[in-house]
Design a protein around this motif. Structure first.
Motif, short mmCIF file in Angstrom:
data_model
loop_
_atom_site.label_atom_id
_atom_site.label_comp_id
_atom_site.label_asym_id
_atom_site.label_seq_id
_atom_site.Cartn_x
_atom_site.Cartn_y
_atom_site.Cartn_z
N THR A 6 0.62 -1.35 0.26
CA THR A 6 0.27 0.05 0.19
C THR A 6 1.33 1.37 0.08
O THR A 6 1.90 1.33 0.59
CB THR A 6 -1.07 0.23 1.47
N LYS A 7 -0.29 2.42 -0.41
CA LYS A 7 0.83 3.54 -0.27
C LYS A 7 1.36 3.71 1.03
O LYS A 7 2.46 4.91 1.25
CB LYS A 7 -0.17 4.94 -0.64
N HIS A 8 0.53 3.59 2.06
CA HIS A 8 1.03 3.79 3.74
C HIS A 8 1.67 2.96 4.23
O HIS A 8 0.85 1.84 5.04
CB HIS A 8 -0.57 4.88 3.95
N LYS A 9 2.78 2.27 4.01
CA LYS A 9 3.11 0.90 4.59
C LYS A 9 3.03 1.62 6.28
O LYS A 9 4.19 2.34 6.39
CB LYS A 9 4.87 0.39 3.64
N GLN A 10 2.61 0.71 6.89
CA GLN A 10 2.69 1.08 7.60
C GLN A 10 3.89 -0.03 8.70
O GLN A 10 4.22 -0.83 8.51
CB GLN A 10 1.14 0.36 9.46
N GLU A 11 4.85 0.65 9.60
CA GLU A 11 6.28 -0.66 9.93
C GLU A 11 5.90 -0.73 11.10
O GLU A 11 5.18 0.36 12.25
CB GLU A 11 7.55 0.86 9.66
N PHE A 12 6.27 -1.97 11.88
CA PHE A 12 5.61 -2.27 13.37
C PHE A 12 7.34 -2.53 13.54
O PHE A 12 8.38 -2.98 13.69
CB PHE A 12 4.80 -3.36 13.48
N GLU A 13 7.08 -2.45 15.59
CA GLU A 13 8.36 -2.60 15.67
C GLU A 13 7.76 -3.39 17.25
O GLU A 13 6.83 -3.78 17.49
CB GLU A 13 9.11 -1.60 17.02
N ARG A 14 9.05 -4.32 17.80
CA ARG A 14 8.42 -5.49 18.67
C ARG A 14 8.50 -4.39 20.05
O ARG A 14 9.40 -4.09 20.52
CB ARG A 14 9.74 -6.72 18.19
N LEU A 15 8.23 -4.98 21.25
CA LEU A 15 7.96 -4.21 22.72
C LEU A 15 7.59 -5.77 22.78
O LEU A 15 6.89 -6.85 22.65
CB LEU A 15 6.78 -3.79 22.67
#
Length: 98
Positions: A6-15
């Protein structure tokens, strides 16, 4: 074949967090009661708590002396100048009267 993005790729991080068995069971029970996964429940609860803390801490906090000075300034405001009175009349006539 490449995976569509998608145009607005959301990045995730581990917690990660280490907690006692009792706390994990307690949180899991709460998550089950509202029909959410443990991860979703913990992340959303932490986010809500963080939002509340930030909102509380970013509010203007006045000392008692500052509060008294502010109230005094409101209660003992100077007499409005002729320019201010004319502007208020113009505002009432042109804006409020419509």
């Amino acid at each position: 074949m490449p995976i569509p993005t998608t145009k607005h790729k959301q990045e995730f991080e581990r917690l990660e967090a280490r907690i006692s068995n009792e706390k994990k069971s307690f949180l899991k029970h709460a998550a089950d009661l509202v029909g959410r996964s443990l991860t979703d429940f913990v992340v959303n609860s932490a986010y809500e708590a963080a939002t509340r803390v930030i909102k509380e801490q970013e509010q203007i906090k006045l000392s008692i002396e500052d509060s008294n000075t502010f109230i005094s300034a409101l209660q003992n405001a100077p007499t409005p100048s002729n320019v201010l009175i004319a502007a208020a009349k113009k505002y009432k006539k042109e804006i409020i009267s419509k």
